[in-house]
Enzyme design. Structure first.
Site, PDB file in Angstrom:
ATOM      1  CE  LYS A  87      -3.955  -2.076   0.087  1.00 41.65           C
ATOM      2  NZ  LYS A  87      -3.353  -3.330  -0.391  1.00 41.65           N
ATOM      3  CG  ASP A  88       1.016   5.325  -2.586  1.00 35.08           C
ATOM      4  OD1 ASP A  88       2.145   5.659  -2.224  1.00 35.08           O
ATOM      5  OD2 ASP A  88       0.502   5.657  -3.670  1.00 35.08           O
ATOM      6  CE  LYS A  89       7.176   8.458   2.893  1.00 35.44           C
ATOM      7  NZ  LYS A  89       8.609   8.749   2.601  1.00 35.44           N
TER       8      LYS A  89
END
Length: 359
Positions: A87-89
């Site tokens: 999952k994205d930062k």
């Protein structure tokens, strides 16, 4: 050799499914909480077993950062840590991790990691593995810029058409690295063969090149008017069961494609995947010829096929003082940026080309 700069990923260069509908101006990811992702697991924990499933909310952190904290600070063997996807930062995300249940007491120390909260815990007999998810729910704010107001009806018109026809299943910017240059490096690797680089890096760069070629194939199908239909020789996939078959008579199968029961699939070239035939294979060959490539250049990769489109479900558009909130569910492997570029009629993440993949 082809002109290498042409191998640089450019999300703005691909055709849209909805070019006749004007885009919504605005920006995303102004704040991490503007981009919310909730993982939808493939199954629920059974409530008993040797592994502890932990639903973690994180903000401003990559999945790897949490993984490394569990490994390095909580001293949990990395082989025993499970995660379904990355999952994205630059987002507010909720995703499941698994650890051995005997280490449950160590989770209290997660409070030391800023931006992390434990939301749920439950026991399960088996470790969580990559791909063990149904998909992701997204809630994303498209912020208005300046004094502009964003038209909700325009956004809803685009979403309705995507719901009816499906979303072009482009690989998004996260796949191609900073500046979209990974396919260039992957091309050099494919052409030269043995290069002194770590094996993981070779796989990563070649996968980026595979992804670019798939995007080019998808773009060609859109340009040829072959997005929502199949042609002779296509390897089609059934959306309900995932079964694949080679199309023998397109006229017989296209009513199913129009009902969104089946879709064409495109190639991720490699040594082991189902190959198209006839007219469909000729289209795939055009992409390889464009870059003076052959299937043999991908002999070190496994190969696969990827759907040309994915369904857009559970969607909605809400007005807010800051702009428009859009929400939708996507199956695993689909990119939210594929939806957002149709809405915004541009690469929604021009300055956010991260190397992490949303799966």
């Amino acid at each position: 050799m082809p002109d290498l700069p042409n191998l640089r990923f450019d999300f703005n260069a691909y055709p849209y499914l909805t070019p006749h509908l004007p885009g919504v101006e605005g920006v995303i990811r102004h704040l991490p909480q503007d981009f919310q992702v909730e993982e939808v697991p493939a199954y629920s924990p059974l409530g008993s077993g040797e592994h502890l499933f932990v639903l973690i909310e994180k903000q401003g952190l990559t999945t790897r950062a949490v993984f490394e904290f569990l490994r390095d600070r909580l001293h949990i063997n990395e082989a025993h840590i499970g995660v379904a996807g990355l999952k994205d930062k630059h987002a507010l995300t909720r995703q499941w991790f698994s650890i051995p249940a005997r280490h449950a007491s160590r989770l209290e120390s997660l409070a030391e990691l800023e931006g992390v909260r434990v939301l749920e815990q439950a026991l399960h007999p088996h470790k969580l593995k990559v791909g063990h998810l149904r998909g992701n729910r997204f809630r994303i704010l498209i912020r208005a810029t300046g004094q502009a107001t964003l038209p909700r009806p325009a956004a809803e018109a685009i979403m309705r058409e995507l719901e009816q026809q499906g979303v072009p299943n482009y690989f998004g910017p996260q796949r191609f690295g900073l500046g979209g240059l990974n396919p260039v490096k992957g091309y050099e690797l494919a052409k030269k063969g043995k290069v002194h680089s770590p094996s993981w890096l070779k796989k990563f760069l070649l996968a980026s090149l595979q992804s670019l070629l798939f995007n080019d194939w998808l773009a060609l199908r859109l340009e040829e008017g072959l997005f929502a239909q199949v042609i002779e020789g296509d390897v089609a996939k059934k959306h309900d069961t995932g079964g694949e078959f080679v199309v023998q008579e397109a006229a017989r199968e296209n009513p199913r494609a129009l009902r969104f029961e089946i879709s064409a699939t495109g190639p991720l070239y490699g040594k082991k995947y189902r190959e198209a035939q006839g007219l469909a294979r000729a289209l795939e060959d055009r992409i390889l010829q464009k870059y003076q490539l052959e299937r043999s250049h991908f002999a070190s990769r496994r190969g696969d096929r990827r759907l040309i489109r994915f369904p857009l479900t559970d969607w909605g558009v809400e007005e807010a003082p800051e702009g428009l909130w859009v929400r939708f569910f996507l199956p695993k492997g689909a990119y939210a940026t594929a939806v957002l570029r149709e809405l915004m009629k541009r690469n929604p993440e021009e300055s956010e080309l991260e190397s992490e993949i949303e799966e």
